[in-house]
Scaffold this motif. Structure first.
Motif, mmCIF file in Angstrom:
data_model
loop_
_atom_site.group_PDB
_atom_site.id
_atom_site.type_symbol
_atom_site.label_atom_id
_atom_site.label_comp_id
_atom_site.label_asym_id
_atom_site.label_seq_id
_atom_site.Cartn_x
_atom_site.Cartn_y
_atom_site.Cartn_z
ATOM 1 N N GLY A 106 0.795 -1.217 0.000
ATOM 2 C CA GLY A 106 0.000 0.000 0.000
ATOM 3 C C GLY A 106 0.831 1.272 0.000
ATOM 4 N N ARG A 134 2.125 2.066 -3.344
ATOM 5 C CA ARG A 134 1.037 2.474 -4.220
ATOM 6 C C ARG A 134 0.715 3.951 -4.040
ATOM 7 N NH1 ARG A 134 -4.129 2.800 -3.370
ATOM 8 N NH2 ARG A 134 -4.174 1.668 -1.423
ATOM 9 N N PHE A 135 0.652 4.385 -2.785
ATOM 10 C CA PHE A 135 0.290 5.773 -2.548
ATOM 11 C C PHE A 135 1.391 6.731 -3.012
ATOM 12 C CE2 PHE A 135 -3.782 6.308 -0.956
ATOM 13 C CZ PHE A 135 -4.132 5.129 -0.333
ATOM 14 N N PRO A 155 -19.611 8.751 1.209
ATOM 15 C CA PRO A 155 -18.175 8.473 1.145
ATOM 16 C C PRO A 155 -17.509 9.446 0.177
ATOM 17 C CG PRO A 155 -19.511 6.512 0.638
ATOM 18 C CD PRO A 155 -20.420 7.698 0.593
ATOM 19 N N GLU A 156 -16.499 10.155 0.648
ATOM 20 C CA GLU A 156 -15.773 11.130 -0.174
ATOM 21 C C GLU A 156 -14.376 10.592 -0.474
ATOM 22 O OE1 GLU A 156 -16.567 14.003 -1.469
ATOM 23 O OE2 GLU A 156 -18.351 14.690 -0.391
ATOM 24 N N GLU A 201 -10.384 10.377 -0.798
ATOM 25 C CA GLU A 201 -9.303 10.874 0.049
ATOM 26 C C GLU A 201 -8.851 12.237 -0.459
ATOM 27 O OE1 GLU A 201 -6.786 7.696 1.150
ATOM 28 O OE2 GLU A 201 -4.973 8.874 0.895
ATOM 29 N N LEU A 232 -19.321 4.255 -2.102
ATOM 30 C CA LEU A 232 -18.089 3.865 -1.409
ATOM 31 C C LEU A 232 -17.070 3.308 -2.408
ATOM 32 C CD1 LEU A 232 -16.382 3.462 1.100
ATOM 33 C CD2 LEU A 232 -17.539 1.276 1.477
ATOM 34 N N ALA A 273 -15.819 6.368 -4.471
ATOM 35 C CA ALA A 273 -14.901 7.219 -3.702
ATOM 36 C C ALA A 273 -13.549 6.525 -3.515
ATOM 37 C CB ALA A 273 -15.508 7.569 -2.344
ATOM 38 N N SER A 303 -9.961 7.796 -5.118
ATOM 39 C CA SER A 303 -8.796 8.007 -4.251
ATOM 40 C C SER A 303 -7.536 7.407 -4.870
ATOM 41 C CB SER A 303 -9.030 7.378 -2.881
ATOM 42 O OG SER A 303 -10.182 7.914 -2.276
ATOM 43 N N MET A 304 -7.713 6.389 -5.734
ATOM 44 C CA MET A 304 -6.572 5.700 -6.345
ATOM 45 C C MET A 304 -6.317 6.174 -7.775
ATOM 46 S SD MET A 304 -7.960 1.926 -5.160
ATOM 47 C CE MET A 304 -6.548 0.864 -5.465
ATOM 48 N N ARG A 307 -1.561 5.751 6.176
ATOM 49 C CA ARG A 307 -1.492 5.141 4.847
ATOM 50 C C ARG A 307 -1.387 3.634 4.967
ATOM 51 N NH1 ARG A 307 0.110 9.543 1.148
ATOM 52 N NH2 ARG A 307 -1.641 10.879 1.628
ATOM 53 N N GLY A 308 -2.175 2.934 4.173
ATOM 54 C CA GLY A 308 -2.135 1.481 4.177
ATOM 55 C C GLY A 308 -2.572 0.976 2.828
ATOM 56 N N LEU A 309 -3.170 -0.210 2.802
ATOM 57 C CA LEU A 309 -3.680 -0.730 1.543
ATOM 58 C C LEU A 309 -4.960 0.006 1.158
ATOM 59 C CD1 LEU A 309 -3.547 -2.910 -0.720
ATOM 60 C CD2 LEU A 309 -5.049 -4.299 0.728
ATOM 61 N N PHE A 310 -5.795 0.313 2.153
ATOM 62 C CA PHE A 310 -7.099 0.918 1.863
ATOM 63 C C PHE A 310 -7.011 2.451 1.861
ATOM 64 C CE2 PHE A 310 -9.310 -2.849 4.240
ATOM 65 C CZ PHE A 310 -8.924 -3.703 3.222
ATOM 66 N N PRO A 311 -7.572 3.087 0.824
ATOM 67 C CA PRO A 311 -7.701 4.546 0.872
ATOM 68 C C PRO A 311 -8.661 4.971 1.987
ATOM 69 C CG PRO A 311 -7.970 3.724 -1.379
ATOM 70 C CD PRO A 311 -7.991 2.528 -0.467
ATOM 71 N N LYS A 312 -8.621 6.247 2.350
ATOM 72 C CA LYS A 312 -9.360 6.743 3.501
ATOM 73 C C LYS A 312 -10.860 6.408 3.513
ATOM 74 C CE LYS A 312 -10.130 10.768 6.419
ATOM 75 N NZ LYS A 312 -11.564 10.540 6.536
ATOM 76 N N PRO A 313 -11.596 6.628 2.408
ATOM 77 C CA PRO A 313 -13.041 6.350 2.496
ATOM 78 C C PRO A 313 -13.327 4.907 2.910
ATOM 79 C CG PRO A 313 -12.373 6.788 0.205
ATOM 80 C CD PRO A 313 -11.231 7.165 1.086
ATOM 81 N N ASP A 320 -12.608 4.367 6.612
ATOM 82 C CA ASP A 320 -13.698 4.904 7.439
ATOM 83 C C ASP A 320 -14.791 3.854 7.668
ATOM 84 O OD1 ASP A 320 -12.418 7.307 7.588
ATOM 85 O OD2 ASP A 320 -13.688 8.329 6.109
ATOM 86 N N TYR A 321 -15.054 3.024 6.660
ATOM 87 C CA TYR A 321 -16.117 2.019 6.778
ATOM 88 C C TYR A 321 -15.634 0.764 7.481
ATOM 89 C CZ TYR A 321 -19.671 4.539 4.196
ATOM 90 O OH TYR A 321 -20.621 5.462 3.833
#
Lengths: 218, 215
Positions: A3, A6-7, A133-134, A136, B26, B29, B33-34, B89-95, B98-99
Motif C-alpha cells: 500500500g 502504491r500511494f 463516502p468522499e 481521500e 463507497l 470514492a 482516491s486511487m 497510509r495502508g492498503l485501503f484509501p481513507k473512504p 472509514d467504513y
C-alpha cells in the motif's frame, strides 16, 4: 505491490501531471481564458469568498447569500424537497459556506461548484439519510496563493459550461438538469418517464458528448 | 498505478449528483482516491452541478432568513469546524478505512468456502457492499446478476470472461454478464464489490447458503 508504494506512486504521478493546469484528463477541455471572455465574465464571487476568509466580512457574505441562497433553495425544491425543509437546508448550506470558507480553493472549483457540493452533501445527509463516502483529500503541501491562471480557468470553465448547457436540445438539457436535481436515480427517471433505462443512459451520454464538443470548440 | 478500467460517465454523474446508493458511492470514492483520471472527471461533473445551481430560477428565501443563518453560525458547536485526522497510509484509501474502522488488519473476515472470505460493510439498505478475499488461483462461485455489480480491485488481480482487472481497476457488470472471476498473479486478490441485488448462483450449494452469507 504494498500500500505504501502504491500511494507514493499515485502522489508522484499526480504531481507530474501538473494537476489543475489543463492536464489531458480533464473532460471539459477548453482553450483557457481569453481577454474577451475574461472581461465579459459575470461576477465570479471569488473576491467575496476572500473577504469572508480574511476578514469575516459580513457584507460579502450577504452578497453571496442574496445570489446563491435562492438558487440553492430552488435546486433543493426541484429535487422534491418541501419548501420548509429546503429553506432550512439552504440556511445550513450557507452557514457551512461561512464556517468552512478557508477550505474553498478557487484554483480547484468555482464558488457555484463548491456550493453545489455542500448542498448535495447536506441533501444526502438530511434528506436521504445516508452517509457520503468522499475520496481521500490530496495533500499538496503548503501553498501560499492559488495560481491565478487556475482561478481564472475555473471561472471560465463555469461560464462555458453554462453556455454549452443552454445550447443543448431542450430534452437533453432537461435530462441533465434532472439528473442533478437528485430526486431520482437514472432508473427512477426511467420508471417515471416510461423510457427504458438504456434510453435514459444513452440520452445522458449524448448530452455529455455534446457538452464536451461545445467545450472543445469555443 | 496503471489503471485500465475506469468509472463510466453514468456512474460519475450519479455520484456527483448524489443519487448513487451509499454502497456504490463507497466503491466510487475508493476508486477515485486511487485514480487521478477519474478524480479529474469527477471534478468536471461537480462543475456541471455548479452550473445547474447557477442556472436555477431563484426561489425567494423566507423573511429574516439571513439573520436566521447568522444565528445558526453563532450557535454552531466549535468542533463542527474541526478537520478529520489524517488516515494512516495502508492498503485501503481513507473512504474505505472509514467504513472498515481501519486498514486490512481491521477487517472481520468470514469464510464463504473454497478459501474465499468476505466482510460485509454497513451501508444503507438500497444496495450492499463487501470486501472479498480470493486466494490466487481460486474462483468465485459462478454467478450472474439481478442488477448492477461494481467491483474494484484493491490488491492482486482477477480475470473473467470479459477481461483482466488489476489493482485500481473497476469492473461494472449487469444482468447480461454471467461470469466466473478467477484470482490471478502472485498476490491473493482483495476486492471491494457493491451490488444492488443479491447475486444469483448457478450451482445448488451456494444458492442454499446465500441467505446465511448475504451474498
Amino acid at each position: 505491490m504494498d500500500g505504501q508504494a502504491r500511494f507514493q506512486e499515485t502522489g508522484a504521478s499526480l504531481r507530474s501531471m501538473g494537476y489543475g493546469l489543463g492536464n489531458s484528463t480533464r473532460i471539459w477541455k477548453h482553450k483557457g481564458p481569453t481577454l474577451e471572455t475574461t472581461t465579459l465574465a459575470r461576477k465570479e464571487w471569488v473576491a467575496e469568498m476572500d473577504r469572508i476568509k480574511s476578514h469575516r466580512d459580513q457584507s460579502a457574505f450577504a452578497e453571496l447569500f442574496a445570489h446563491f441562497a435562492p438558487r440553492v433553495k430552488a435546486f433543493l425544491m426541484k429535487g422534491g424537497t418541501s419548501e420548509a425543509l429546503a429553506e432550512e437546508v439552504t440556511q445550513e448550506v450557507m452557514a457551512t459556506l461561512w464556517t468552512k470558507a478557508e477550505m474553498f480553493d478557487p484554483a480547484r472549483a468555482s464558488v457555484a461548484t463548491w456550493i453545489f457540493t455542500i448542498a448535495r452533501n447536506r441533501k444526502i445527509d438530511v434528506i436521504r439519510k445516508q452517509r457520503r463516502p468522499e475520496p481521500e483529500e490530496l495533500t499538496w503541501g503548503p501553498e501560499a496563493e492559488p495560481d491565478q491562471a487556475d482561478v481564472l480557468s475555473q471561472q471560465e470553465e463555469q461560464e462555458q459550461l453554462a453556455r454549452a448547457l443552454d445550447k443543448l436540445p431542450e430534452k437533453q438539457r432537461d435530462l441533465v438538469m434532472r439528473a442533478y436535481y437528485g430526486d431520482l436515480s437514472h432508473s427512477e427517471i426511467a420508471a417515471q418517464t416510461g423510457l427504458p433505462l438504456g434510453t435514459i443512459k444513452s440520452r445522458i451520454r449524448l448530452a455529455l458528448e455534446r457538452l464536451r464538443h461545445a467545450m472543445d470548440t469555443p | 498505478m496503471d489503471i485500465k478500467h475506469h468509472l463510466t460517465d453514468d456512474v460519475l454523474v450519479e455520484y456527483s449528483a448524489g443519487t448513487l446508493p451509499e454502497a456504490f458511492s463507497l466503491v466510487v470514492a475508493t476508486h477515485i482516491s486511487m485514480c487521478p483520471t477519474c478524480r479529474a472527471r469527477m471534478e468536471e461533473f461537480d462543475a456541471l452541478g455548479g452550473t445547474v445551481v447557477e442556472e436555477m430560477d431563484a426561489m425567494p428565501m423566507s423573511d429574516g432568513s439571513f439573520e436566521a443563518t447568522m444565528k445558526r453560525i453563532a450557535n454552531q458547536p466549535k468542533d463542527a469546524i474541526k478537520m478529520d485526522a489524517p488516515t494512516k497510509r495502508g492498503l485501503f484509501p481513507k473512504p474505505l478505512q472509514d467504513y472498515v474502522g481501519g486498514d486490512l488488519d481491521a477487517v472481520k473476515w468470514r469464510p464463504v468456502g473454497m478459501g474465499v472470505k468476505q466482510a460485509i460493510l454497513k451501508t444503507s439498505k438500497d444496495a450492499s457492499v463487501r470486501l472479498l478475499y480470493i486466494p490466487t488461483g481460486s474462483a468465485m462461485p459462478d454467478h450472474s446478476h439481478n442488477g448492477m455489480e461494481m467491483t474494484l480491485v484493491l490488491q492482486g488481480a482477477f480475470e473473467d470472461e470479459a477481461d483482466h482487472f488489476g489493482a485500481g481497476d473497476v469492473e461494472l457488470a449487469d444482468e447480461d454478464l454471467n461470469h466466473t472471476p478467477v484470482a490471478v498473479g502472485p498476490l491473493d486478490c482483495i476486492c471491494l464489490a457493491a451490488s444492488d441485488a443479491p447475486l444469483k448462483f448457478n450451482s445448488l450449494l451456494p444458492k442454499v447458503m446465500q441467505p446465511f452469507f448475504r451474498i
